[in-house]
Scaffold this motif. Structure first.
Motif, PDB file in Angstrom:
ATOM      1  N   MET A   1       0.846  -1.179   0.000  1.00  0.00           N
ATOM      2  CA  MET A   1       0.000   0.000   0.000  1.00  0.00           C
ATOM      3  C   MET A   1       0.891   1.241   0.000  1.00  0.00           C
ATOM      4  O   MET A   1       1.809   1.347   0.789  1.00  0.00           O
ATOM      5  CB  MET A   1      -0.901  -0.034   1.238  1.00  0.00           C
ATOM      6  N   SER A   2       0.620   2.171  -0.884  1.00  0.00           N
ATOM      7  CA  SER A   2       1.440   3.365  -0.974  1.00  0.00           C
ATOM      8  C   SER A   2       0.951   4.423   0.005  1.00  0.00           C
ATOM      9  O   SER A   2      -0.219   4.471   0.370  1.00  0.00           O
ATOM     10  CB  SER A   2       1.418   3.912  -2.399  1.00  0.00           C
ATOM     11  N   GLU A   3       1.897   5.269   0.428  1.00  0.00           N
ATOM     12  CA  GLU A   3       1.527   6.366   1.308  1.00  0.00           C
ATOM     13  C   GLU A   3       0.801   7.436   0.539  1.00  0.00           C
ATOM     14  O   GLU A   3       1.127   7.703  -0.608  1.00  0.00           O
ATOM     15  CB  GLU A   3       2.772   6.946   1.960  1.00  0.00           C
ATOM     16  N   ARG A   4      -0.148   8.022   1.187  1.00  0.00           N
ATOM     17  CA  ARG A   4      -0.894   9.108   0.557  1.00  0.00           C
ATOM     18  C   ARG A   4      -0.090  10.395   0.673  1.00  0.00           C
ATOM     19  O   ARG A   4       0.520  10.656   1.707  1.00  0.00           O
ATOM     20  CB  ARG A   4      -2.242   9.266   1.229  1.00  0.00           C
ATOM     21  N   PRO A   5      -0.133  11.215  -0.357  1.00  0.00           N
ATOM     22  CA  PRO A   5       0.607  12.479  -0.291  1.00  0.00           C
ATOM     23  C   PRO A   5      -0.038  13.446   0.703  1.00  0.00           C
ATOM     24  O   PRO A   5      -1.253  13.439   0.890  1.00  0.00           O
ATOM     25  CB  PRO A   5       0.502  13.025  -1.716  1.00  0.00           C
ATOM     26  N   VAL A   6       0.788  14.236   1.337  1.00  0.00           N
ATOM     27  CA  VAL A   6       0.324  15.307   2.218  1.00  0.00           C
ATOM     28  C   VAL A   6       0.866  16.596   1.629  1.00  0.00           C
ATOM     29  O   VAL A   6       2.073  16.771   1.514  1.00  0.00           O
ATOM     30  CB  VAL A   6       0.821  15.121   3.661  1.00  0.00           C
ATOM     31  N   LEU A   7      -0.037  17.479   1.226  1.00  0.00           N
ATOM     32  CA  LEU A   7       0.360  18.733   0.592  1.00  0.00           C
ATOM     33  C   LEU A   7       0.052  19.908   1.513  1.00  0.00           C
ATOM     34  O   LEU A   7      -0.935  19.886   2.247  1.00  0.00           O
ATOM     35  CB  LEU A   7      -0.363  18.912  -0.736  1.00  0.00           C
ATOM     36  N   GLN A   8       0.891  20.923   1.430  1.00  0.00           N
ATOM     37  CA  GLN A   8       0.692  22.153   2.187  1.00  0.00           C
ATOM     38  C   GLN A   8       0.066  23.204   1.283  1.00  0.00           C
ATOM     39  O   GLN A   8       0.392  23.268   0.093  1.00  0.00           O
ATOM     40  CB  GLN A   8       2.034  22.674   2.707  1.00  0.00           C
ATOM     41  N   PRO A   9      -0.815  24.042   1.822  1.00  0.00           N
ATOM     42  CA  PRO A   9      -1.322  25.155   1.023  1.00  0.00           C
ATOM     43  C   PRO A   9      -0.152  26.027   0.556  1.00  0.00           C
ATOM     44  O   PRO A   9       0.855  26.162   1.248  1.00  0.00           O
ATOM     45  CB  PRO A   9      -2.206  25.916   2.013  1.00  0.00           C
ATOM     46  N   THR A  10      -0.303  26.590  -0.635  1.00  0.00           N
ATOM     47  CA  THR A  10       0.728  27.449  -1.218  1.00  0.00           C
ATOM     48  C   THR A  10       0.048  28.670  -1.821  1.00  0.00           C
ATOM     49  O   THR A  10      -1.181  28.751  -1.866  1.00  0.00           O
ATOM     50  CB  THR A  10       1.482  26.707  -2.338  1.00  0.00           C
ATOM     51  N   ALA A  11       0.845  29.568  -2.341  1.00  0.00           N
ATOM     52  CA  ALA A  11       0.277  30.730  -3.032  1.00  0.00           C
ATOM     53  C   ALA A  11      -0.529  30.287  -4.244  1.00  0.00           C
ATOM     54  O   ALA A  11      -1.522  30.916  -4.602  1.00  0.00           O
ATOM     55  CB  ALA A  11       1.390  31.686  -3.444  1.00  0.00           C
ATOM     56  N   GLU A  12      -0.133  29.185  -4.881  1.00  0.00           N
ATOM     57  CA  GLU A  12      -0.854  28.672  -6.045  1.00  0.00           C
ATOM     58  C   GLU A  12      -2.107  27.893  -5.654  1.00  0.00           C
ATOM     59  O   GLU A  12      -3.027  27.746  -6.451  1.00  0.00           O
ATOM     60  CB  GLU A  12       0.058  27.767  -6.895  1.00  0.00           C
ATOM     61  N   HIS A  13      -2.127  27.353  -4.445  1.00  0.00           N
ATOM     62  CA  HIS A  13      -3.287  26.605  -3.940  1.00  0.00           C
ATOM     63  C   HIS A  13      -3.512  27.019  -2.478  1.00  0.00           C
ATOM     64  O   HIS A  13      -3.242  26.248  -1.552  1.00  0.00           O
ATOM     65  CB  HIS A  13      -3.051  25.092  -4.047  1.00  0.00           C
ATOM     66  N   PRO A  14      -4.026  28.243  -2.273  1.00  0.00           N
ATOM     67  CA  PRO A  14      -4.213  28.711  -0.897  1.00  0.00           C
ATOM     68  C   PRO A  14      -5.436  28.086  -0.235  1.00  0.00           C
ATOM     69  O   PRO A  14      -6.406  27.744  -0.901  1.00  0.00           O
ATOM     70  CB  PRO A  14      -4.412  30.221  -1.069  1.00  0.00           C
ATOM     71  N   ILE A  15      -5.345  27.942   1.081  1.00  0.00           N
ATOM     72  CA  ILE A  15      -6.479  27.501   1.891  1.00  0.00           C
ATOM     73  C   ILE A  15      -6.506  28.385   3.125  1.00  0.00           C
ATOM     74  O   ILE A  15      -5.505  28.515   3.824  1.00  0.00           O
ATOM     75  CB  ILE A  15      -6.367  26.024   2.313  1.00  0.00           C
ATOM     76  N   THR A  16      -7.666  28.989   3.371  1.00  0.00           N
ATOM     77  CA  THR A  16      -7.841  29.776   4.591  1.00  0.00           C
ATOM     78  C   THR A  16      -9.055  29.254   5.346  1.00  0.00           C
ATOM     79  O   THR A  16     -10.015  28.761   4.751  1.00  0.00           O
ATOM     80  CB  THR A  16      -8.048  31.275   4.284  1.00  0.00           C
ATOM     81  N   VAL A  17      -8.987  29.355   6.659  1.00  0.00           N
ATOM     82  CA  VAL A  17     -10.108  29.013   7.528  1.00  0.00           C
ATOM     83  C   VAL A  17     -10.317  30.216   8.446  1.00  0.00           C
ATOM     84  O   VAL A  17      -9.418  30.582   9.196  1.00  0.00           O
ATOM     85  CB  VAL A  17      -9.834  27.742   8.356  1.00  0.00           C
ATOM     86  N   THR A  18     -11.504  30.825   8.341  1.00  0.00           N
ATOM     87  CA  THR A  18     -11.796  32.021   9.126  1.00  0.00           C
ATOM     88  C   THR A  18     -13.182  31.901   9.745  1.00  0.00           C
ATOM     89  O   THR A  18     -14.058  31.226   9.193  1.00  0.00           O
ATOM     90  CB  THR A  18     -11.755  33.284   8.237  1.00  0.00           C
ATOM     91  N   PRO A  19     -13.411  32.574  10.881  1.00  0.00           N
ATOM     92  CA  PRO A  19     -14.754  32.567  11.457  1.00  0.00           C
ATOM     93  C   PRO A  19     -15.749  33.157  10.450  1.00  0.00           C
ATOM     94  O   PRO A  19     -15.459  34.161   9.796  1.00  0.00           O
ATOM     95  CB  PRO A  19     -14.629  33.463  12.685  1.00  0.00           C
ATOM     96  N   THR A  20     -16.892  32.527  10.314  1.00  0.00           N
ATOM     97  CA  THR A  20     -17.908  32.999   9.374  1.00  0.00           C
ATOM     98  C   THR A  20     -18.487  34.334   9.838  1.00  0.00           C
ATOM     99  O   THR A  20     -18.758  35.207   9.018  1.00  0.00           O
ATOM    100  CB  THR A  20     -19.014  31.939   9.208  1.00  0.00           C
ATOM    101  N   TYR A  47     -12.186  27.096  -5.431  1.00  0.00           N
ATOM    102  CA  TYR A  47     -13.426  26.366  -5.139  1.00  0.00           C
ATOM    103  C   TYR A  47     -14.392  27.251  -4.355  1.00  0.00           C
ATOM    104  O   TYR A  47     -13.977  28.187  -3.669  1.00  0.00           O
ATOM    105  CB  TYR A  47     -13.133  25.106  -4.313  1.00  0.00           C
ATOM    106  N   PRO A  48     -15.690  26.953  -4.407  1.00  0.00           N
ATOM    107  CA  PRO A  48     -16.645  27.715  -3.591  1.00  0.00           C
ATOM    108  C   PRO A  48     -16.316  27.572  -2.098  1.00  0.00           C
ATOM    109  O   PRO A  48     -15.864  26.507  -1.651  1.00  0.00           O
ATOM    110  CB  PRO A  48     -17.994  27.071  -3.906  1.00  0.00           C
ATOM    111  N   ALA A  49     -16.544  28.621  -1.345  1.00  0.00           N
ATOM    112  CA  ALA A  49     -16.332  28.587   0.107  1.00  0.00           C
ATOM    113  C   ALA A  49     -17.254  27.544   0.736  1.00  0.00           C
ATOM    114  O   ALA A  49     -18.378  27.334   0.278  1.00  0.00           O
ATOM    115  CB  ALA A  49     -16.591  29.957   0.703  1.00  0.00           C
ATOM    116  N   VAL A  50     -16.771  26.906   1.796  1.00  0.00           N
ATOM    117  CA  VAL A  50     -17.529  25.865   2.488  1.00  0.00           C
ATOM    118  C   VAL A  50     -17.695  26.267   3.948  1.00  0.00           C
ATOM    119  O   VAL A  50     -16.729  26.662   4.605  1.00  0.00           O
ATOM    120  CB  VAL A  50     -16.808  24.502   2.391  1.00  0.00           C
ATOM    121  N   PRO A 111     -23.957  21.545  -0.659  1.00  0.00           N
ATOM    122  CA  PRO A 111     -25.011  22.524  -0.968  1.00  0.00           C
ATOM    123  C   PRO A 111     -26.074  22.009  -1.929  1.00  0.00           C
ATOM    124  O   PRO A 111     -27.168  22.565  -1.978  1.00  0.00           O
ATOM    125  CB  PRO A 111     -24.241  23.706  -1.568  1.00  0.00           C
ATOM    126  N   ASP A 112     -25.807  20.921  -2.646  1.00  0.00           N
ATOM    127  CA  ASP A 112     -26.841  20.359  -3.523  1.00  0.00           C
ATOM    128  C   ASP A 112     -27.710  19.340  -2.785  1.00  0.00           C
ATOM    129  O   ASP A 112     -28.688  18.842  -3.325  1.00  0.00           O
ATOM    130  CB  ASP A 112     -26.220  19.730  -4.770  1.00  0.00           C
TER     131      ASP A 112
END
Length: 119
Positions: A1-20, A47-50, A111-112
């Motif tokens: 079984m191969s290890e799953r990749p773990v990626l960090q957010p980057t400027a090209e793929h940013p991820i933010t989590v903020t209080p709604t 992607y759309p905000a979640v 949302p659907d």
């Protein structure tokens, strides 16, 4: 079984989590299954905000764990739930990667498959 990749957010793929900062109500087939003032918004790349809702603010009887799982290299292993009889309407990262640690203990609704209202 191969290890799953773990990626960090980057400027090209940013991820933010903020209080709604707003009241969030979630209904499934006309039944309110969650209400909170403690939601967080996850914005990932273009992607759309979640909205992630604290599990404590979801009606416990509304959720039934599914056998479905998925994997995101940025967030980790996701578990799924049926909500108010709707199949796989909810997902959760129960042990999210450190980059998105703020979503631990929360769930998100498709949302659907649910009506998500911010007021």
């Amino acid at each position: 079984m191969s290890e799953r990749p773990v990626l960090q957010p980057t400027a090209e793929h940013p991820i933010t989590v903020t209080p709604t900062g707003r009241h969030v109500t979630v209904s499934v087939d006309g039944t309110v299954v969650a209400e909170t003032d403690r939601a967080v918004t996850l914005q990932e790349a273009s992607y759309p905000a979640v909205q992630y809702i604290p599990l404590a603010d979801v009606q416990p009887a509304a959720l039934v764990r599914s056998e479905t799982t998925s994997y995101c290299p940025y967030k980790g292993e996701a578990s799924y739930y049926h909500a108010a009889g709707v199949q796989d309407a909810v997902w959760a990262y129960e042990q999210p990667y450190p980059a998105v640690a703020e979503i631990a203990g929360t769930v998100a609704f498709y949302p659907d498959k649910a009506q998500i209202t911010l007021s």
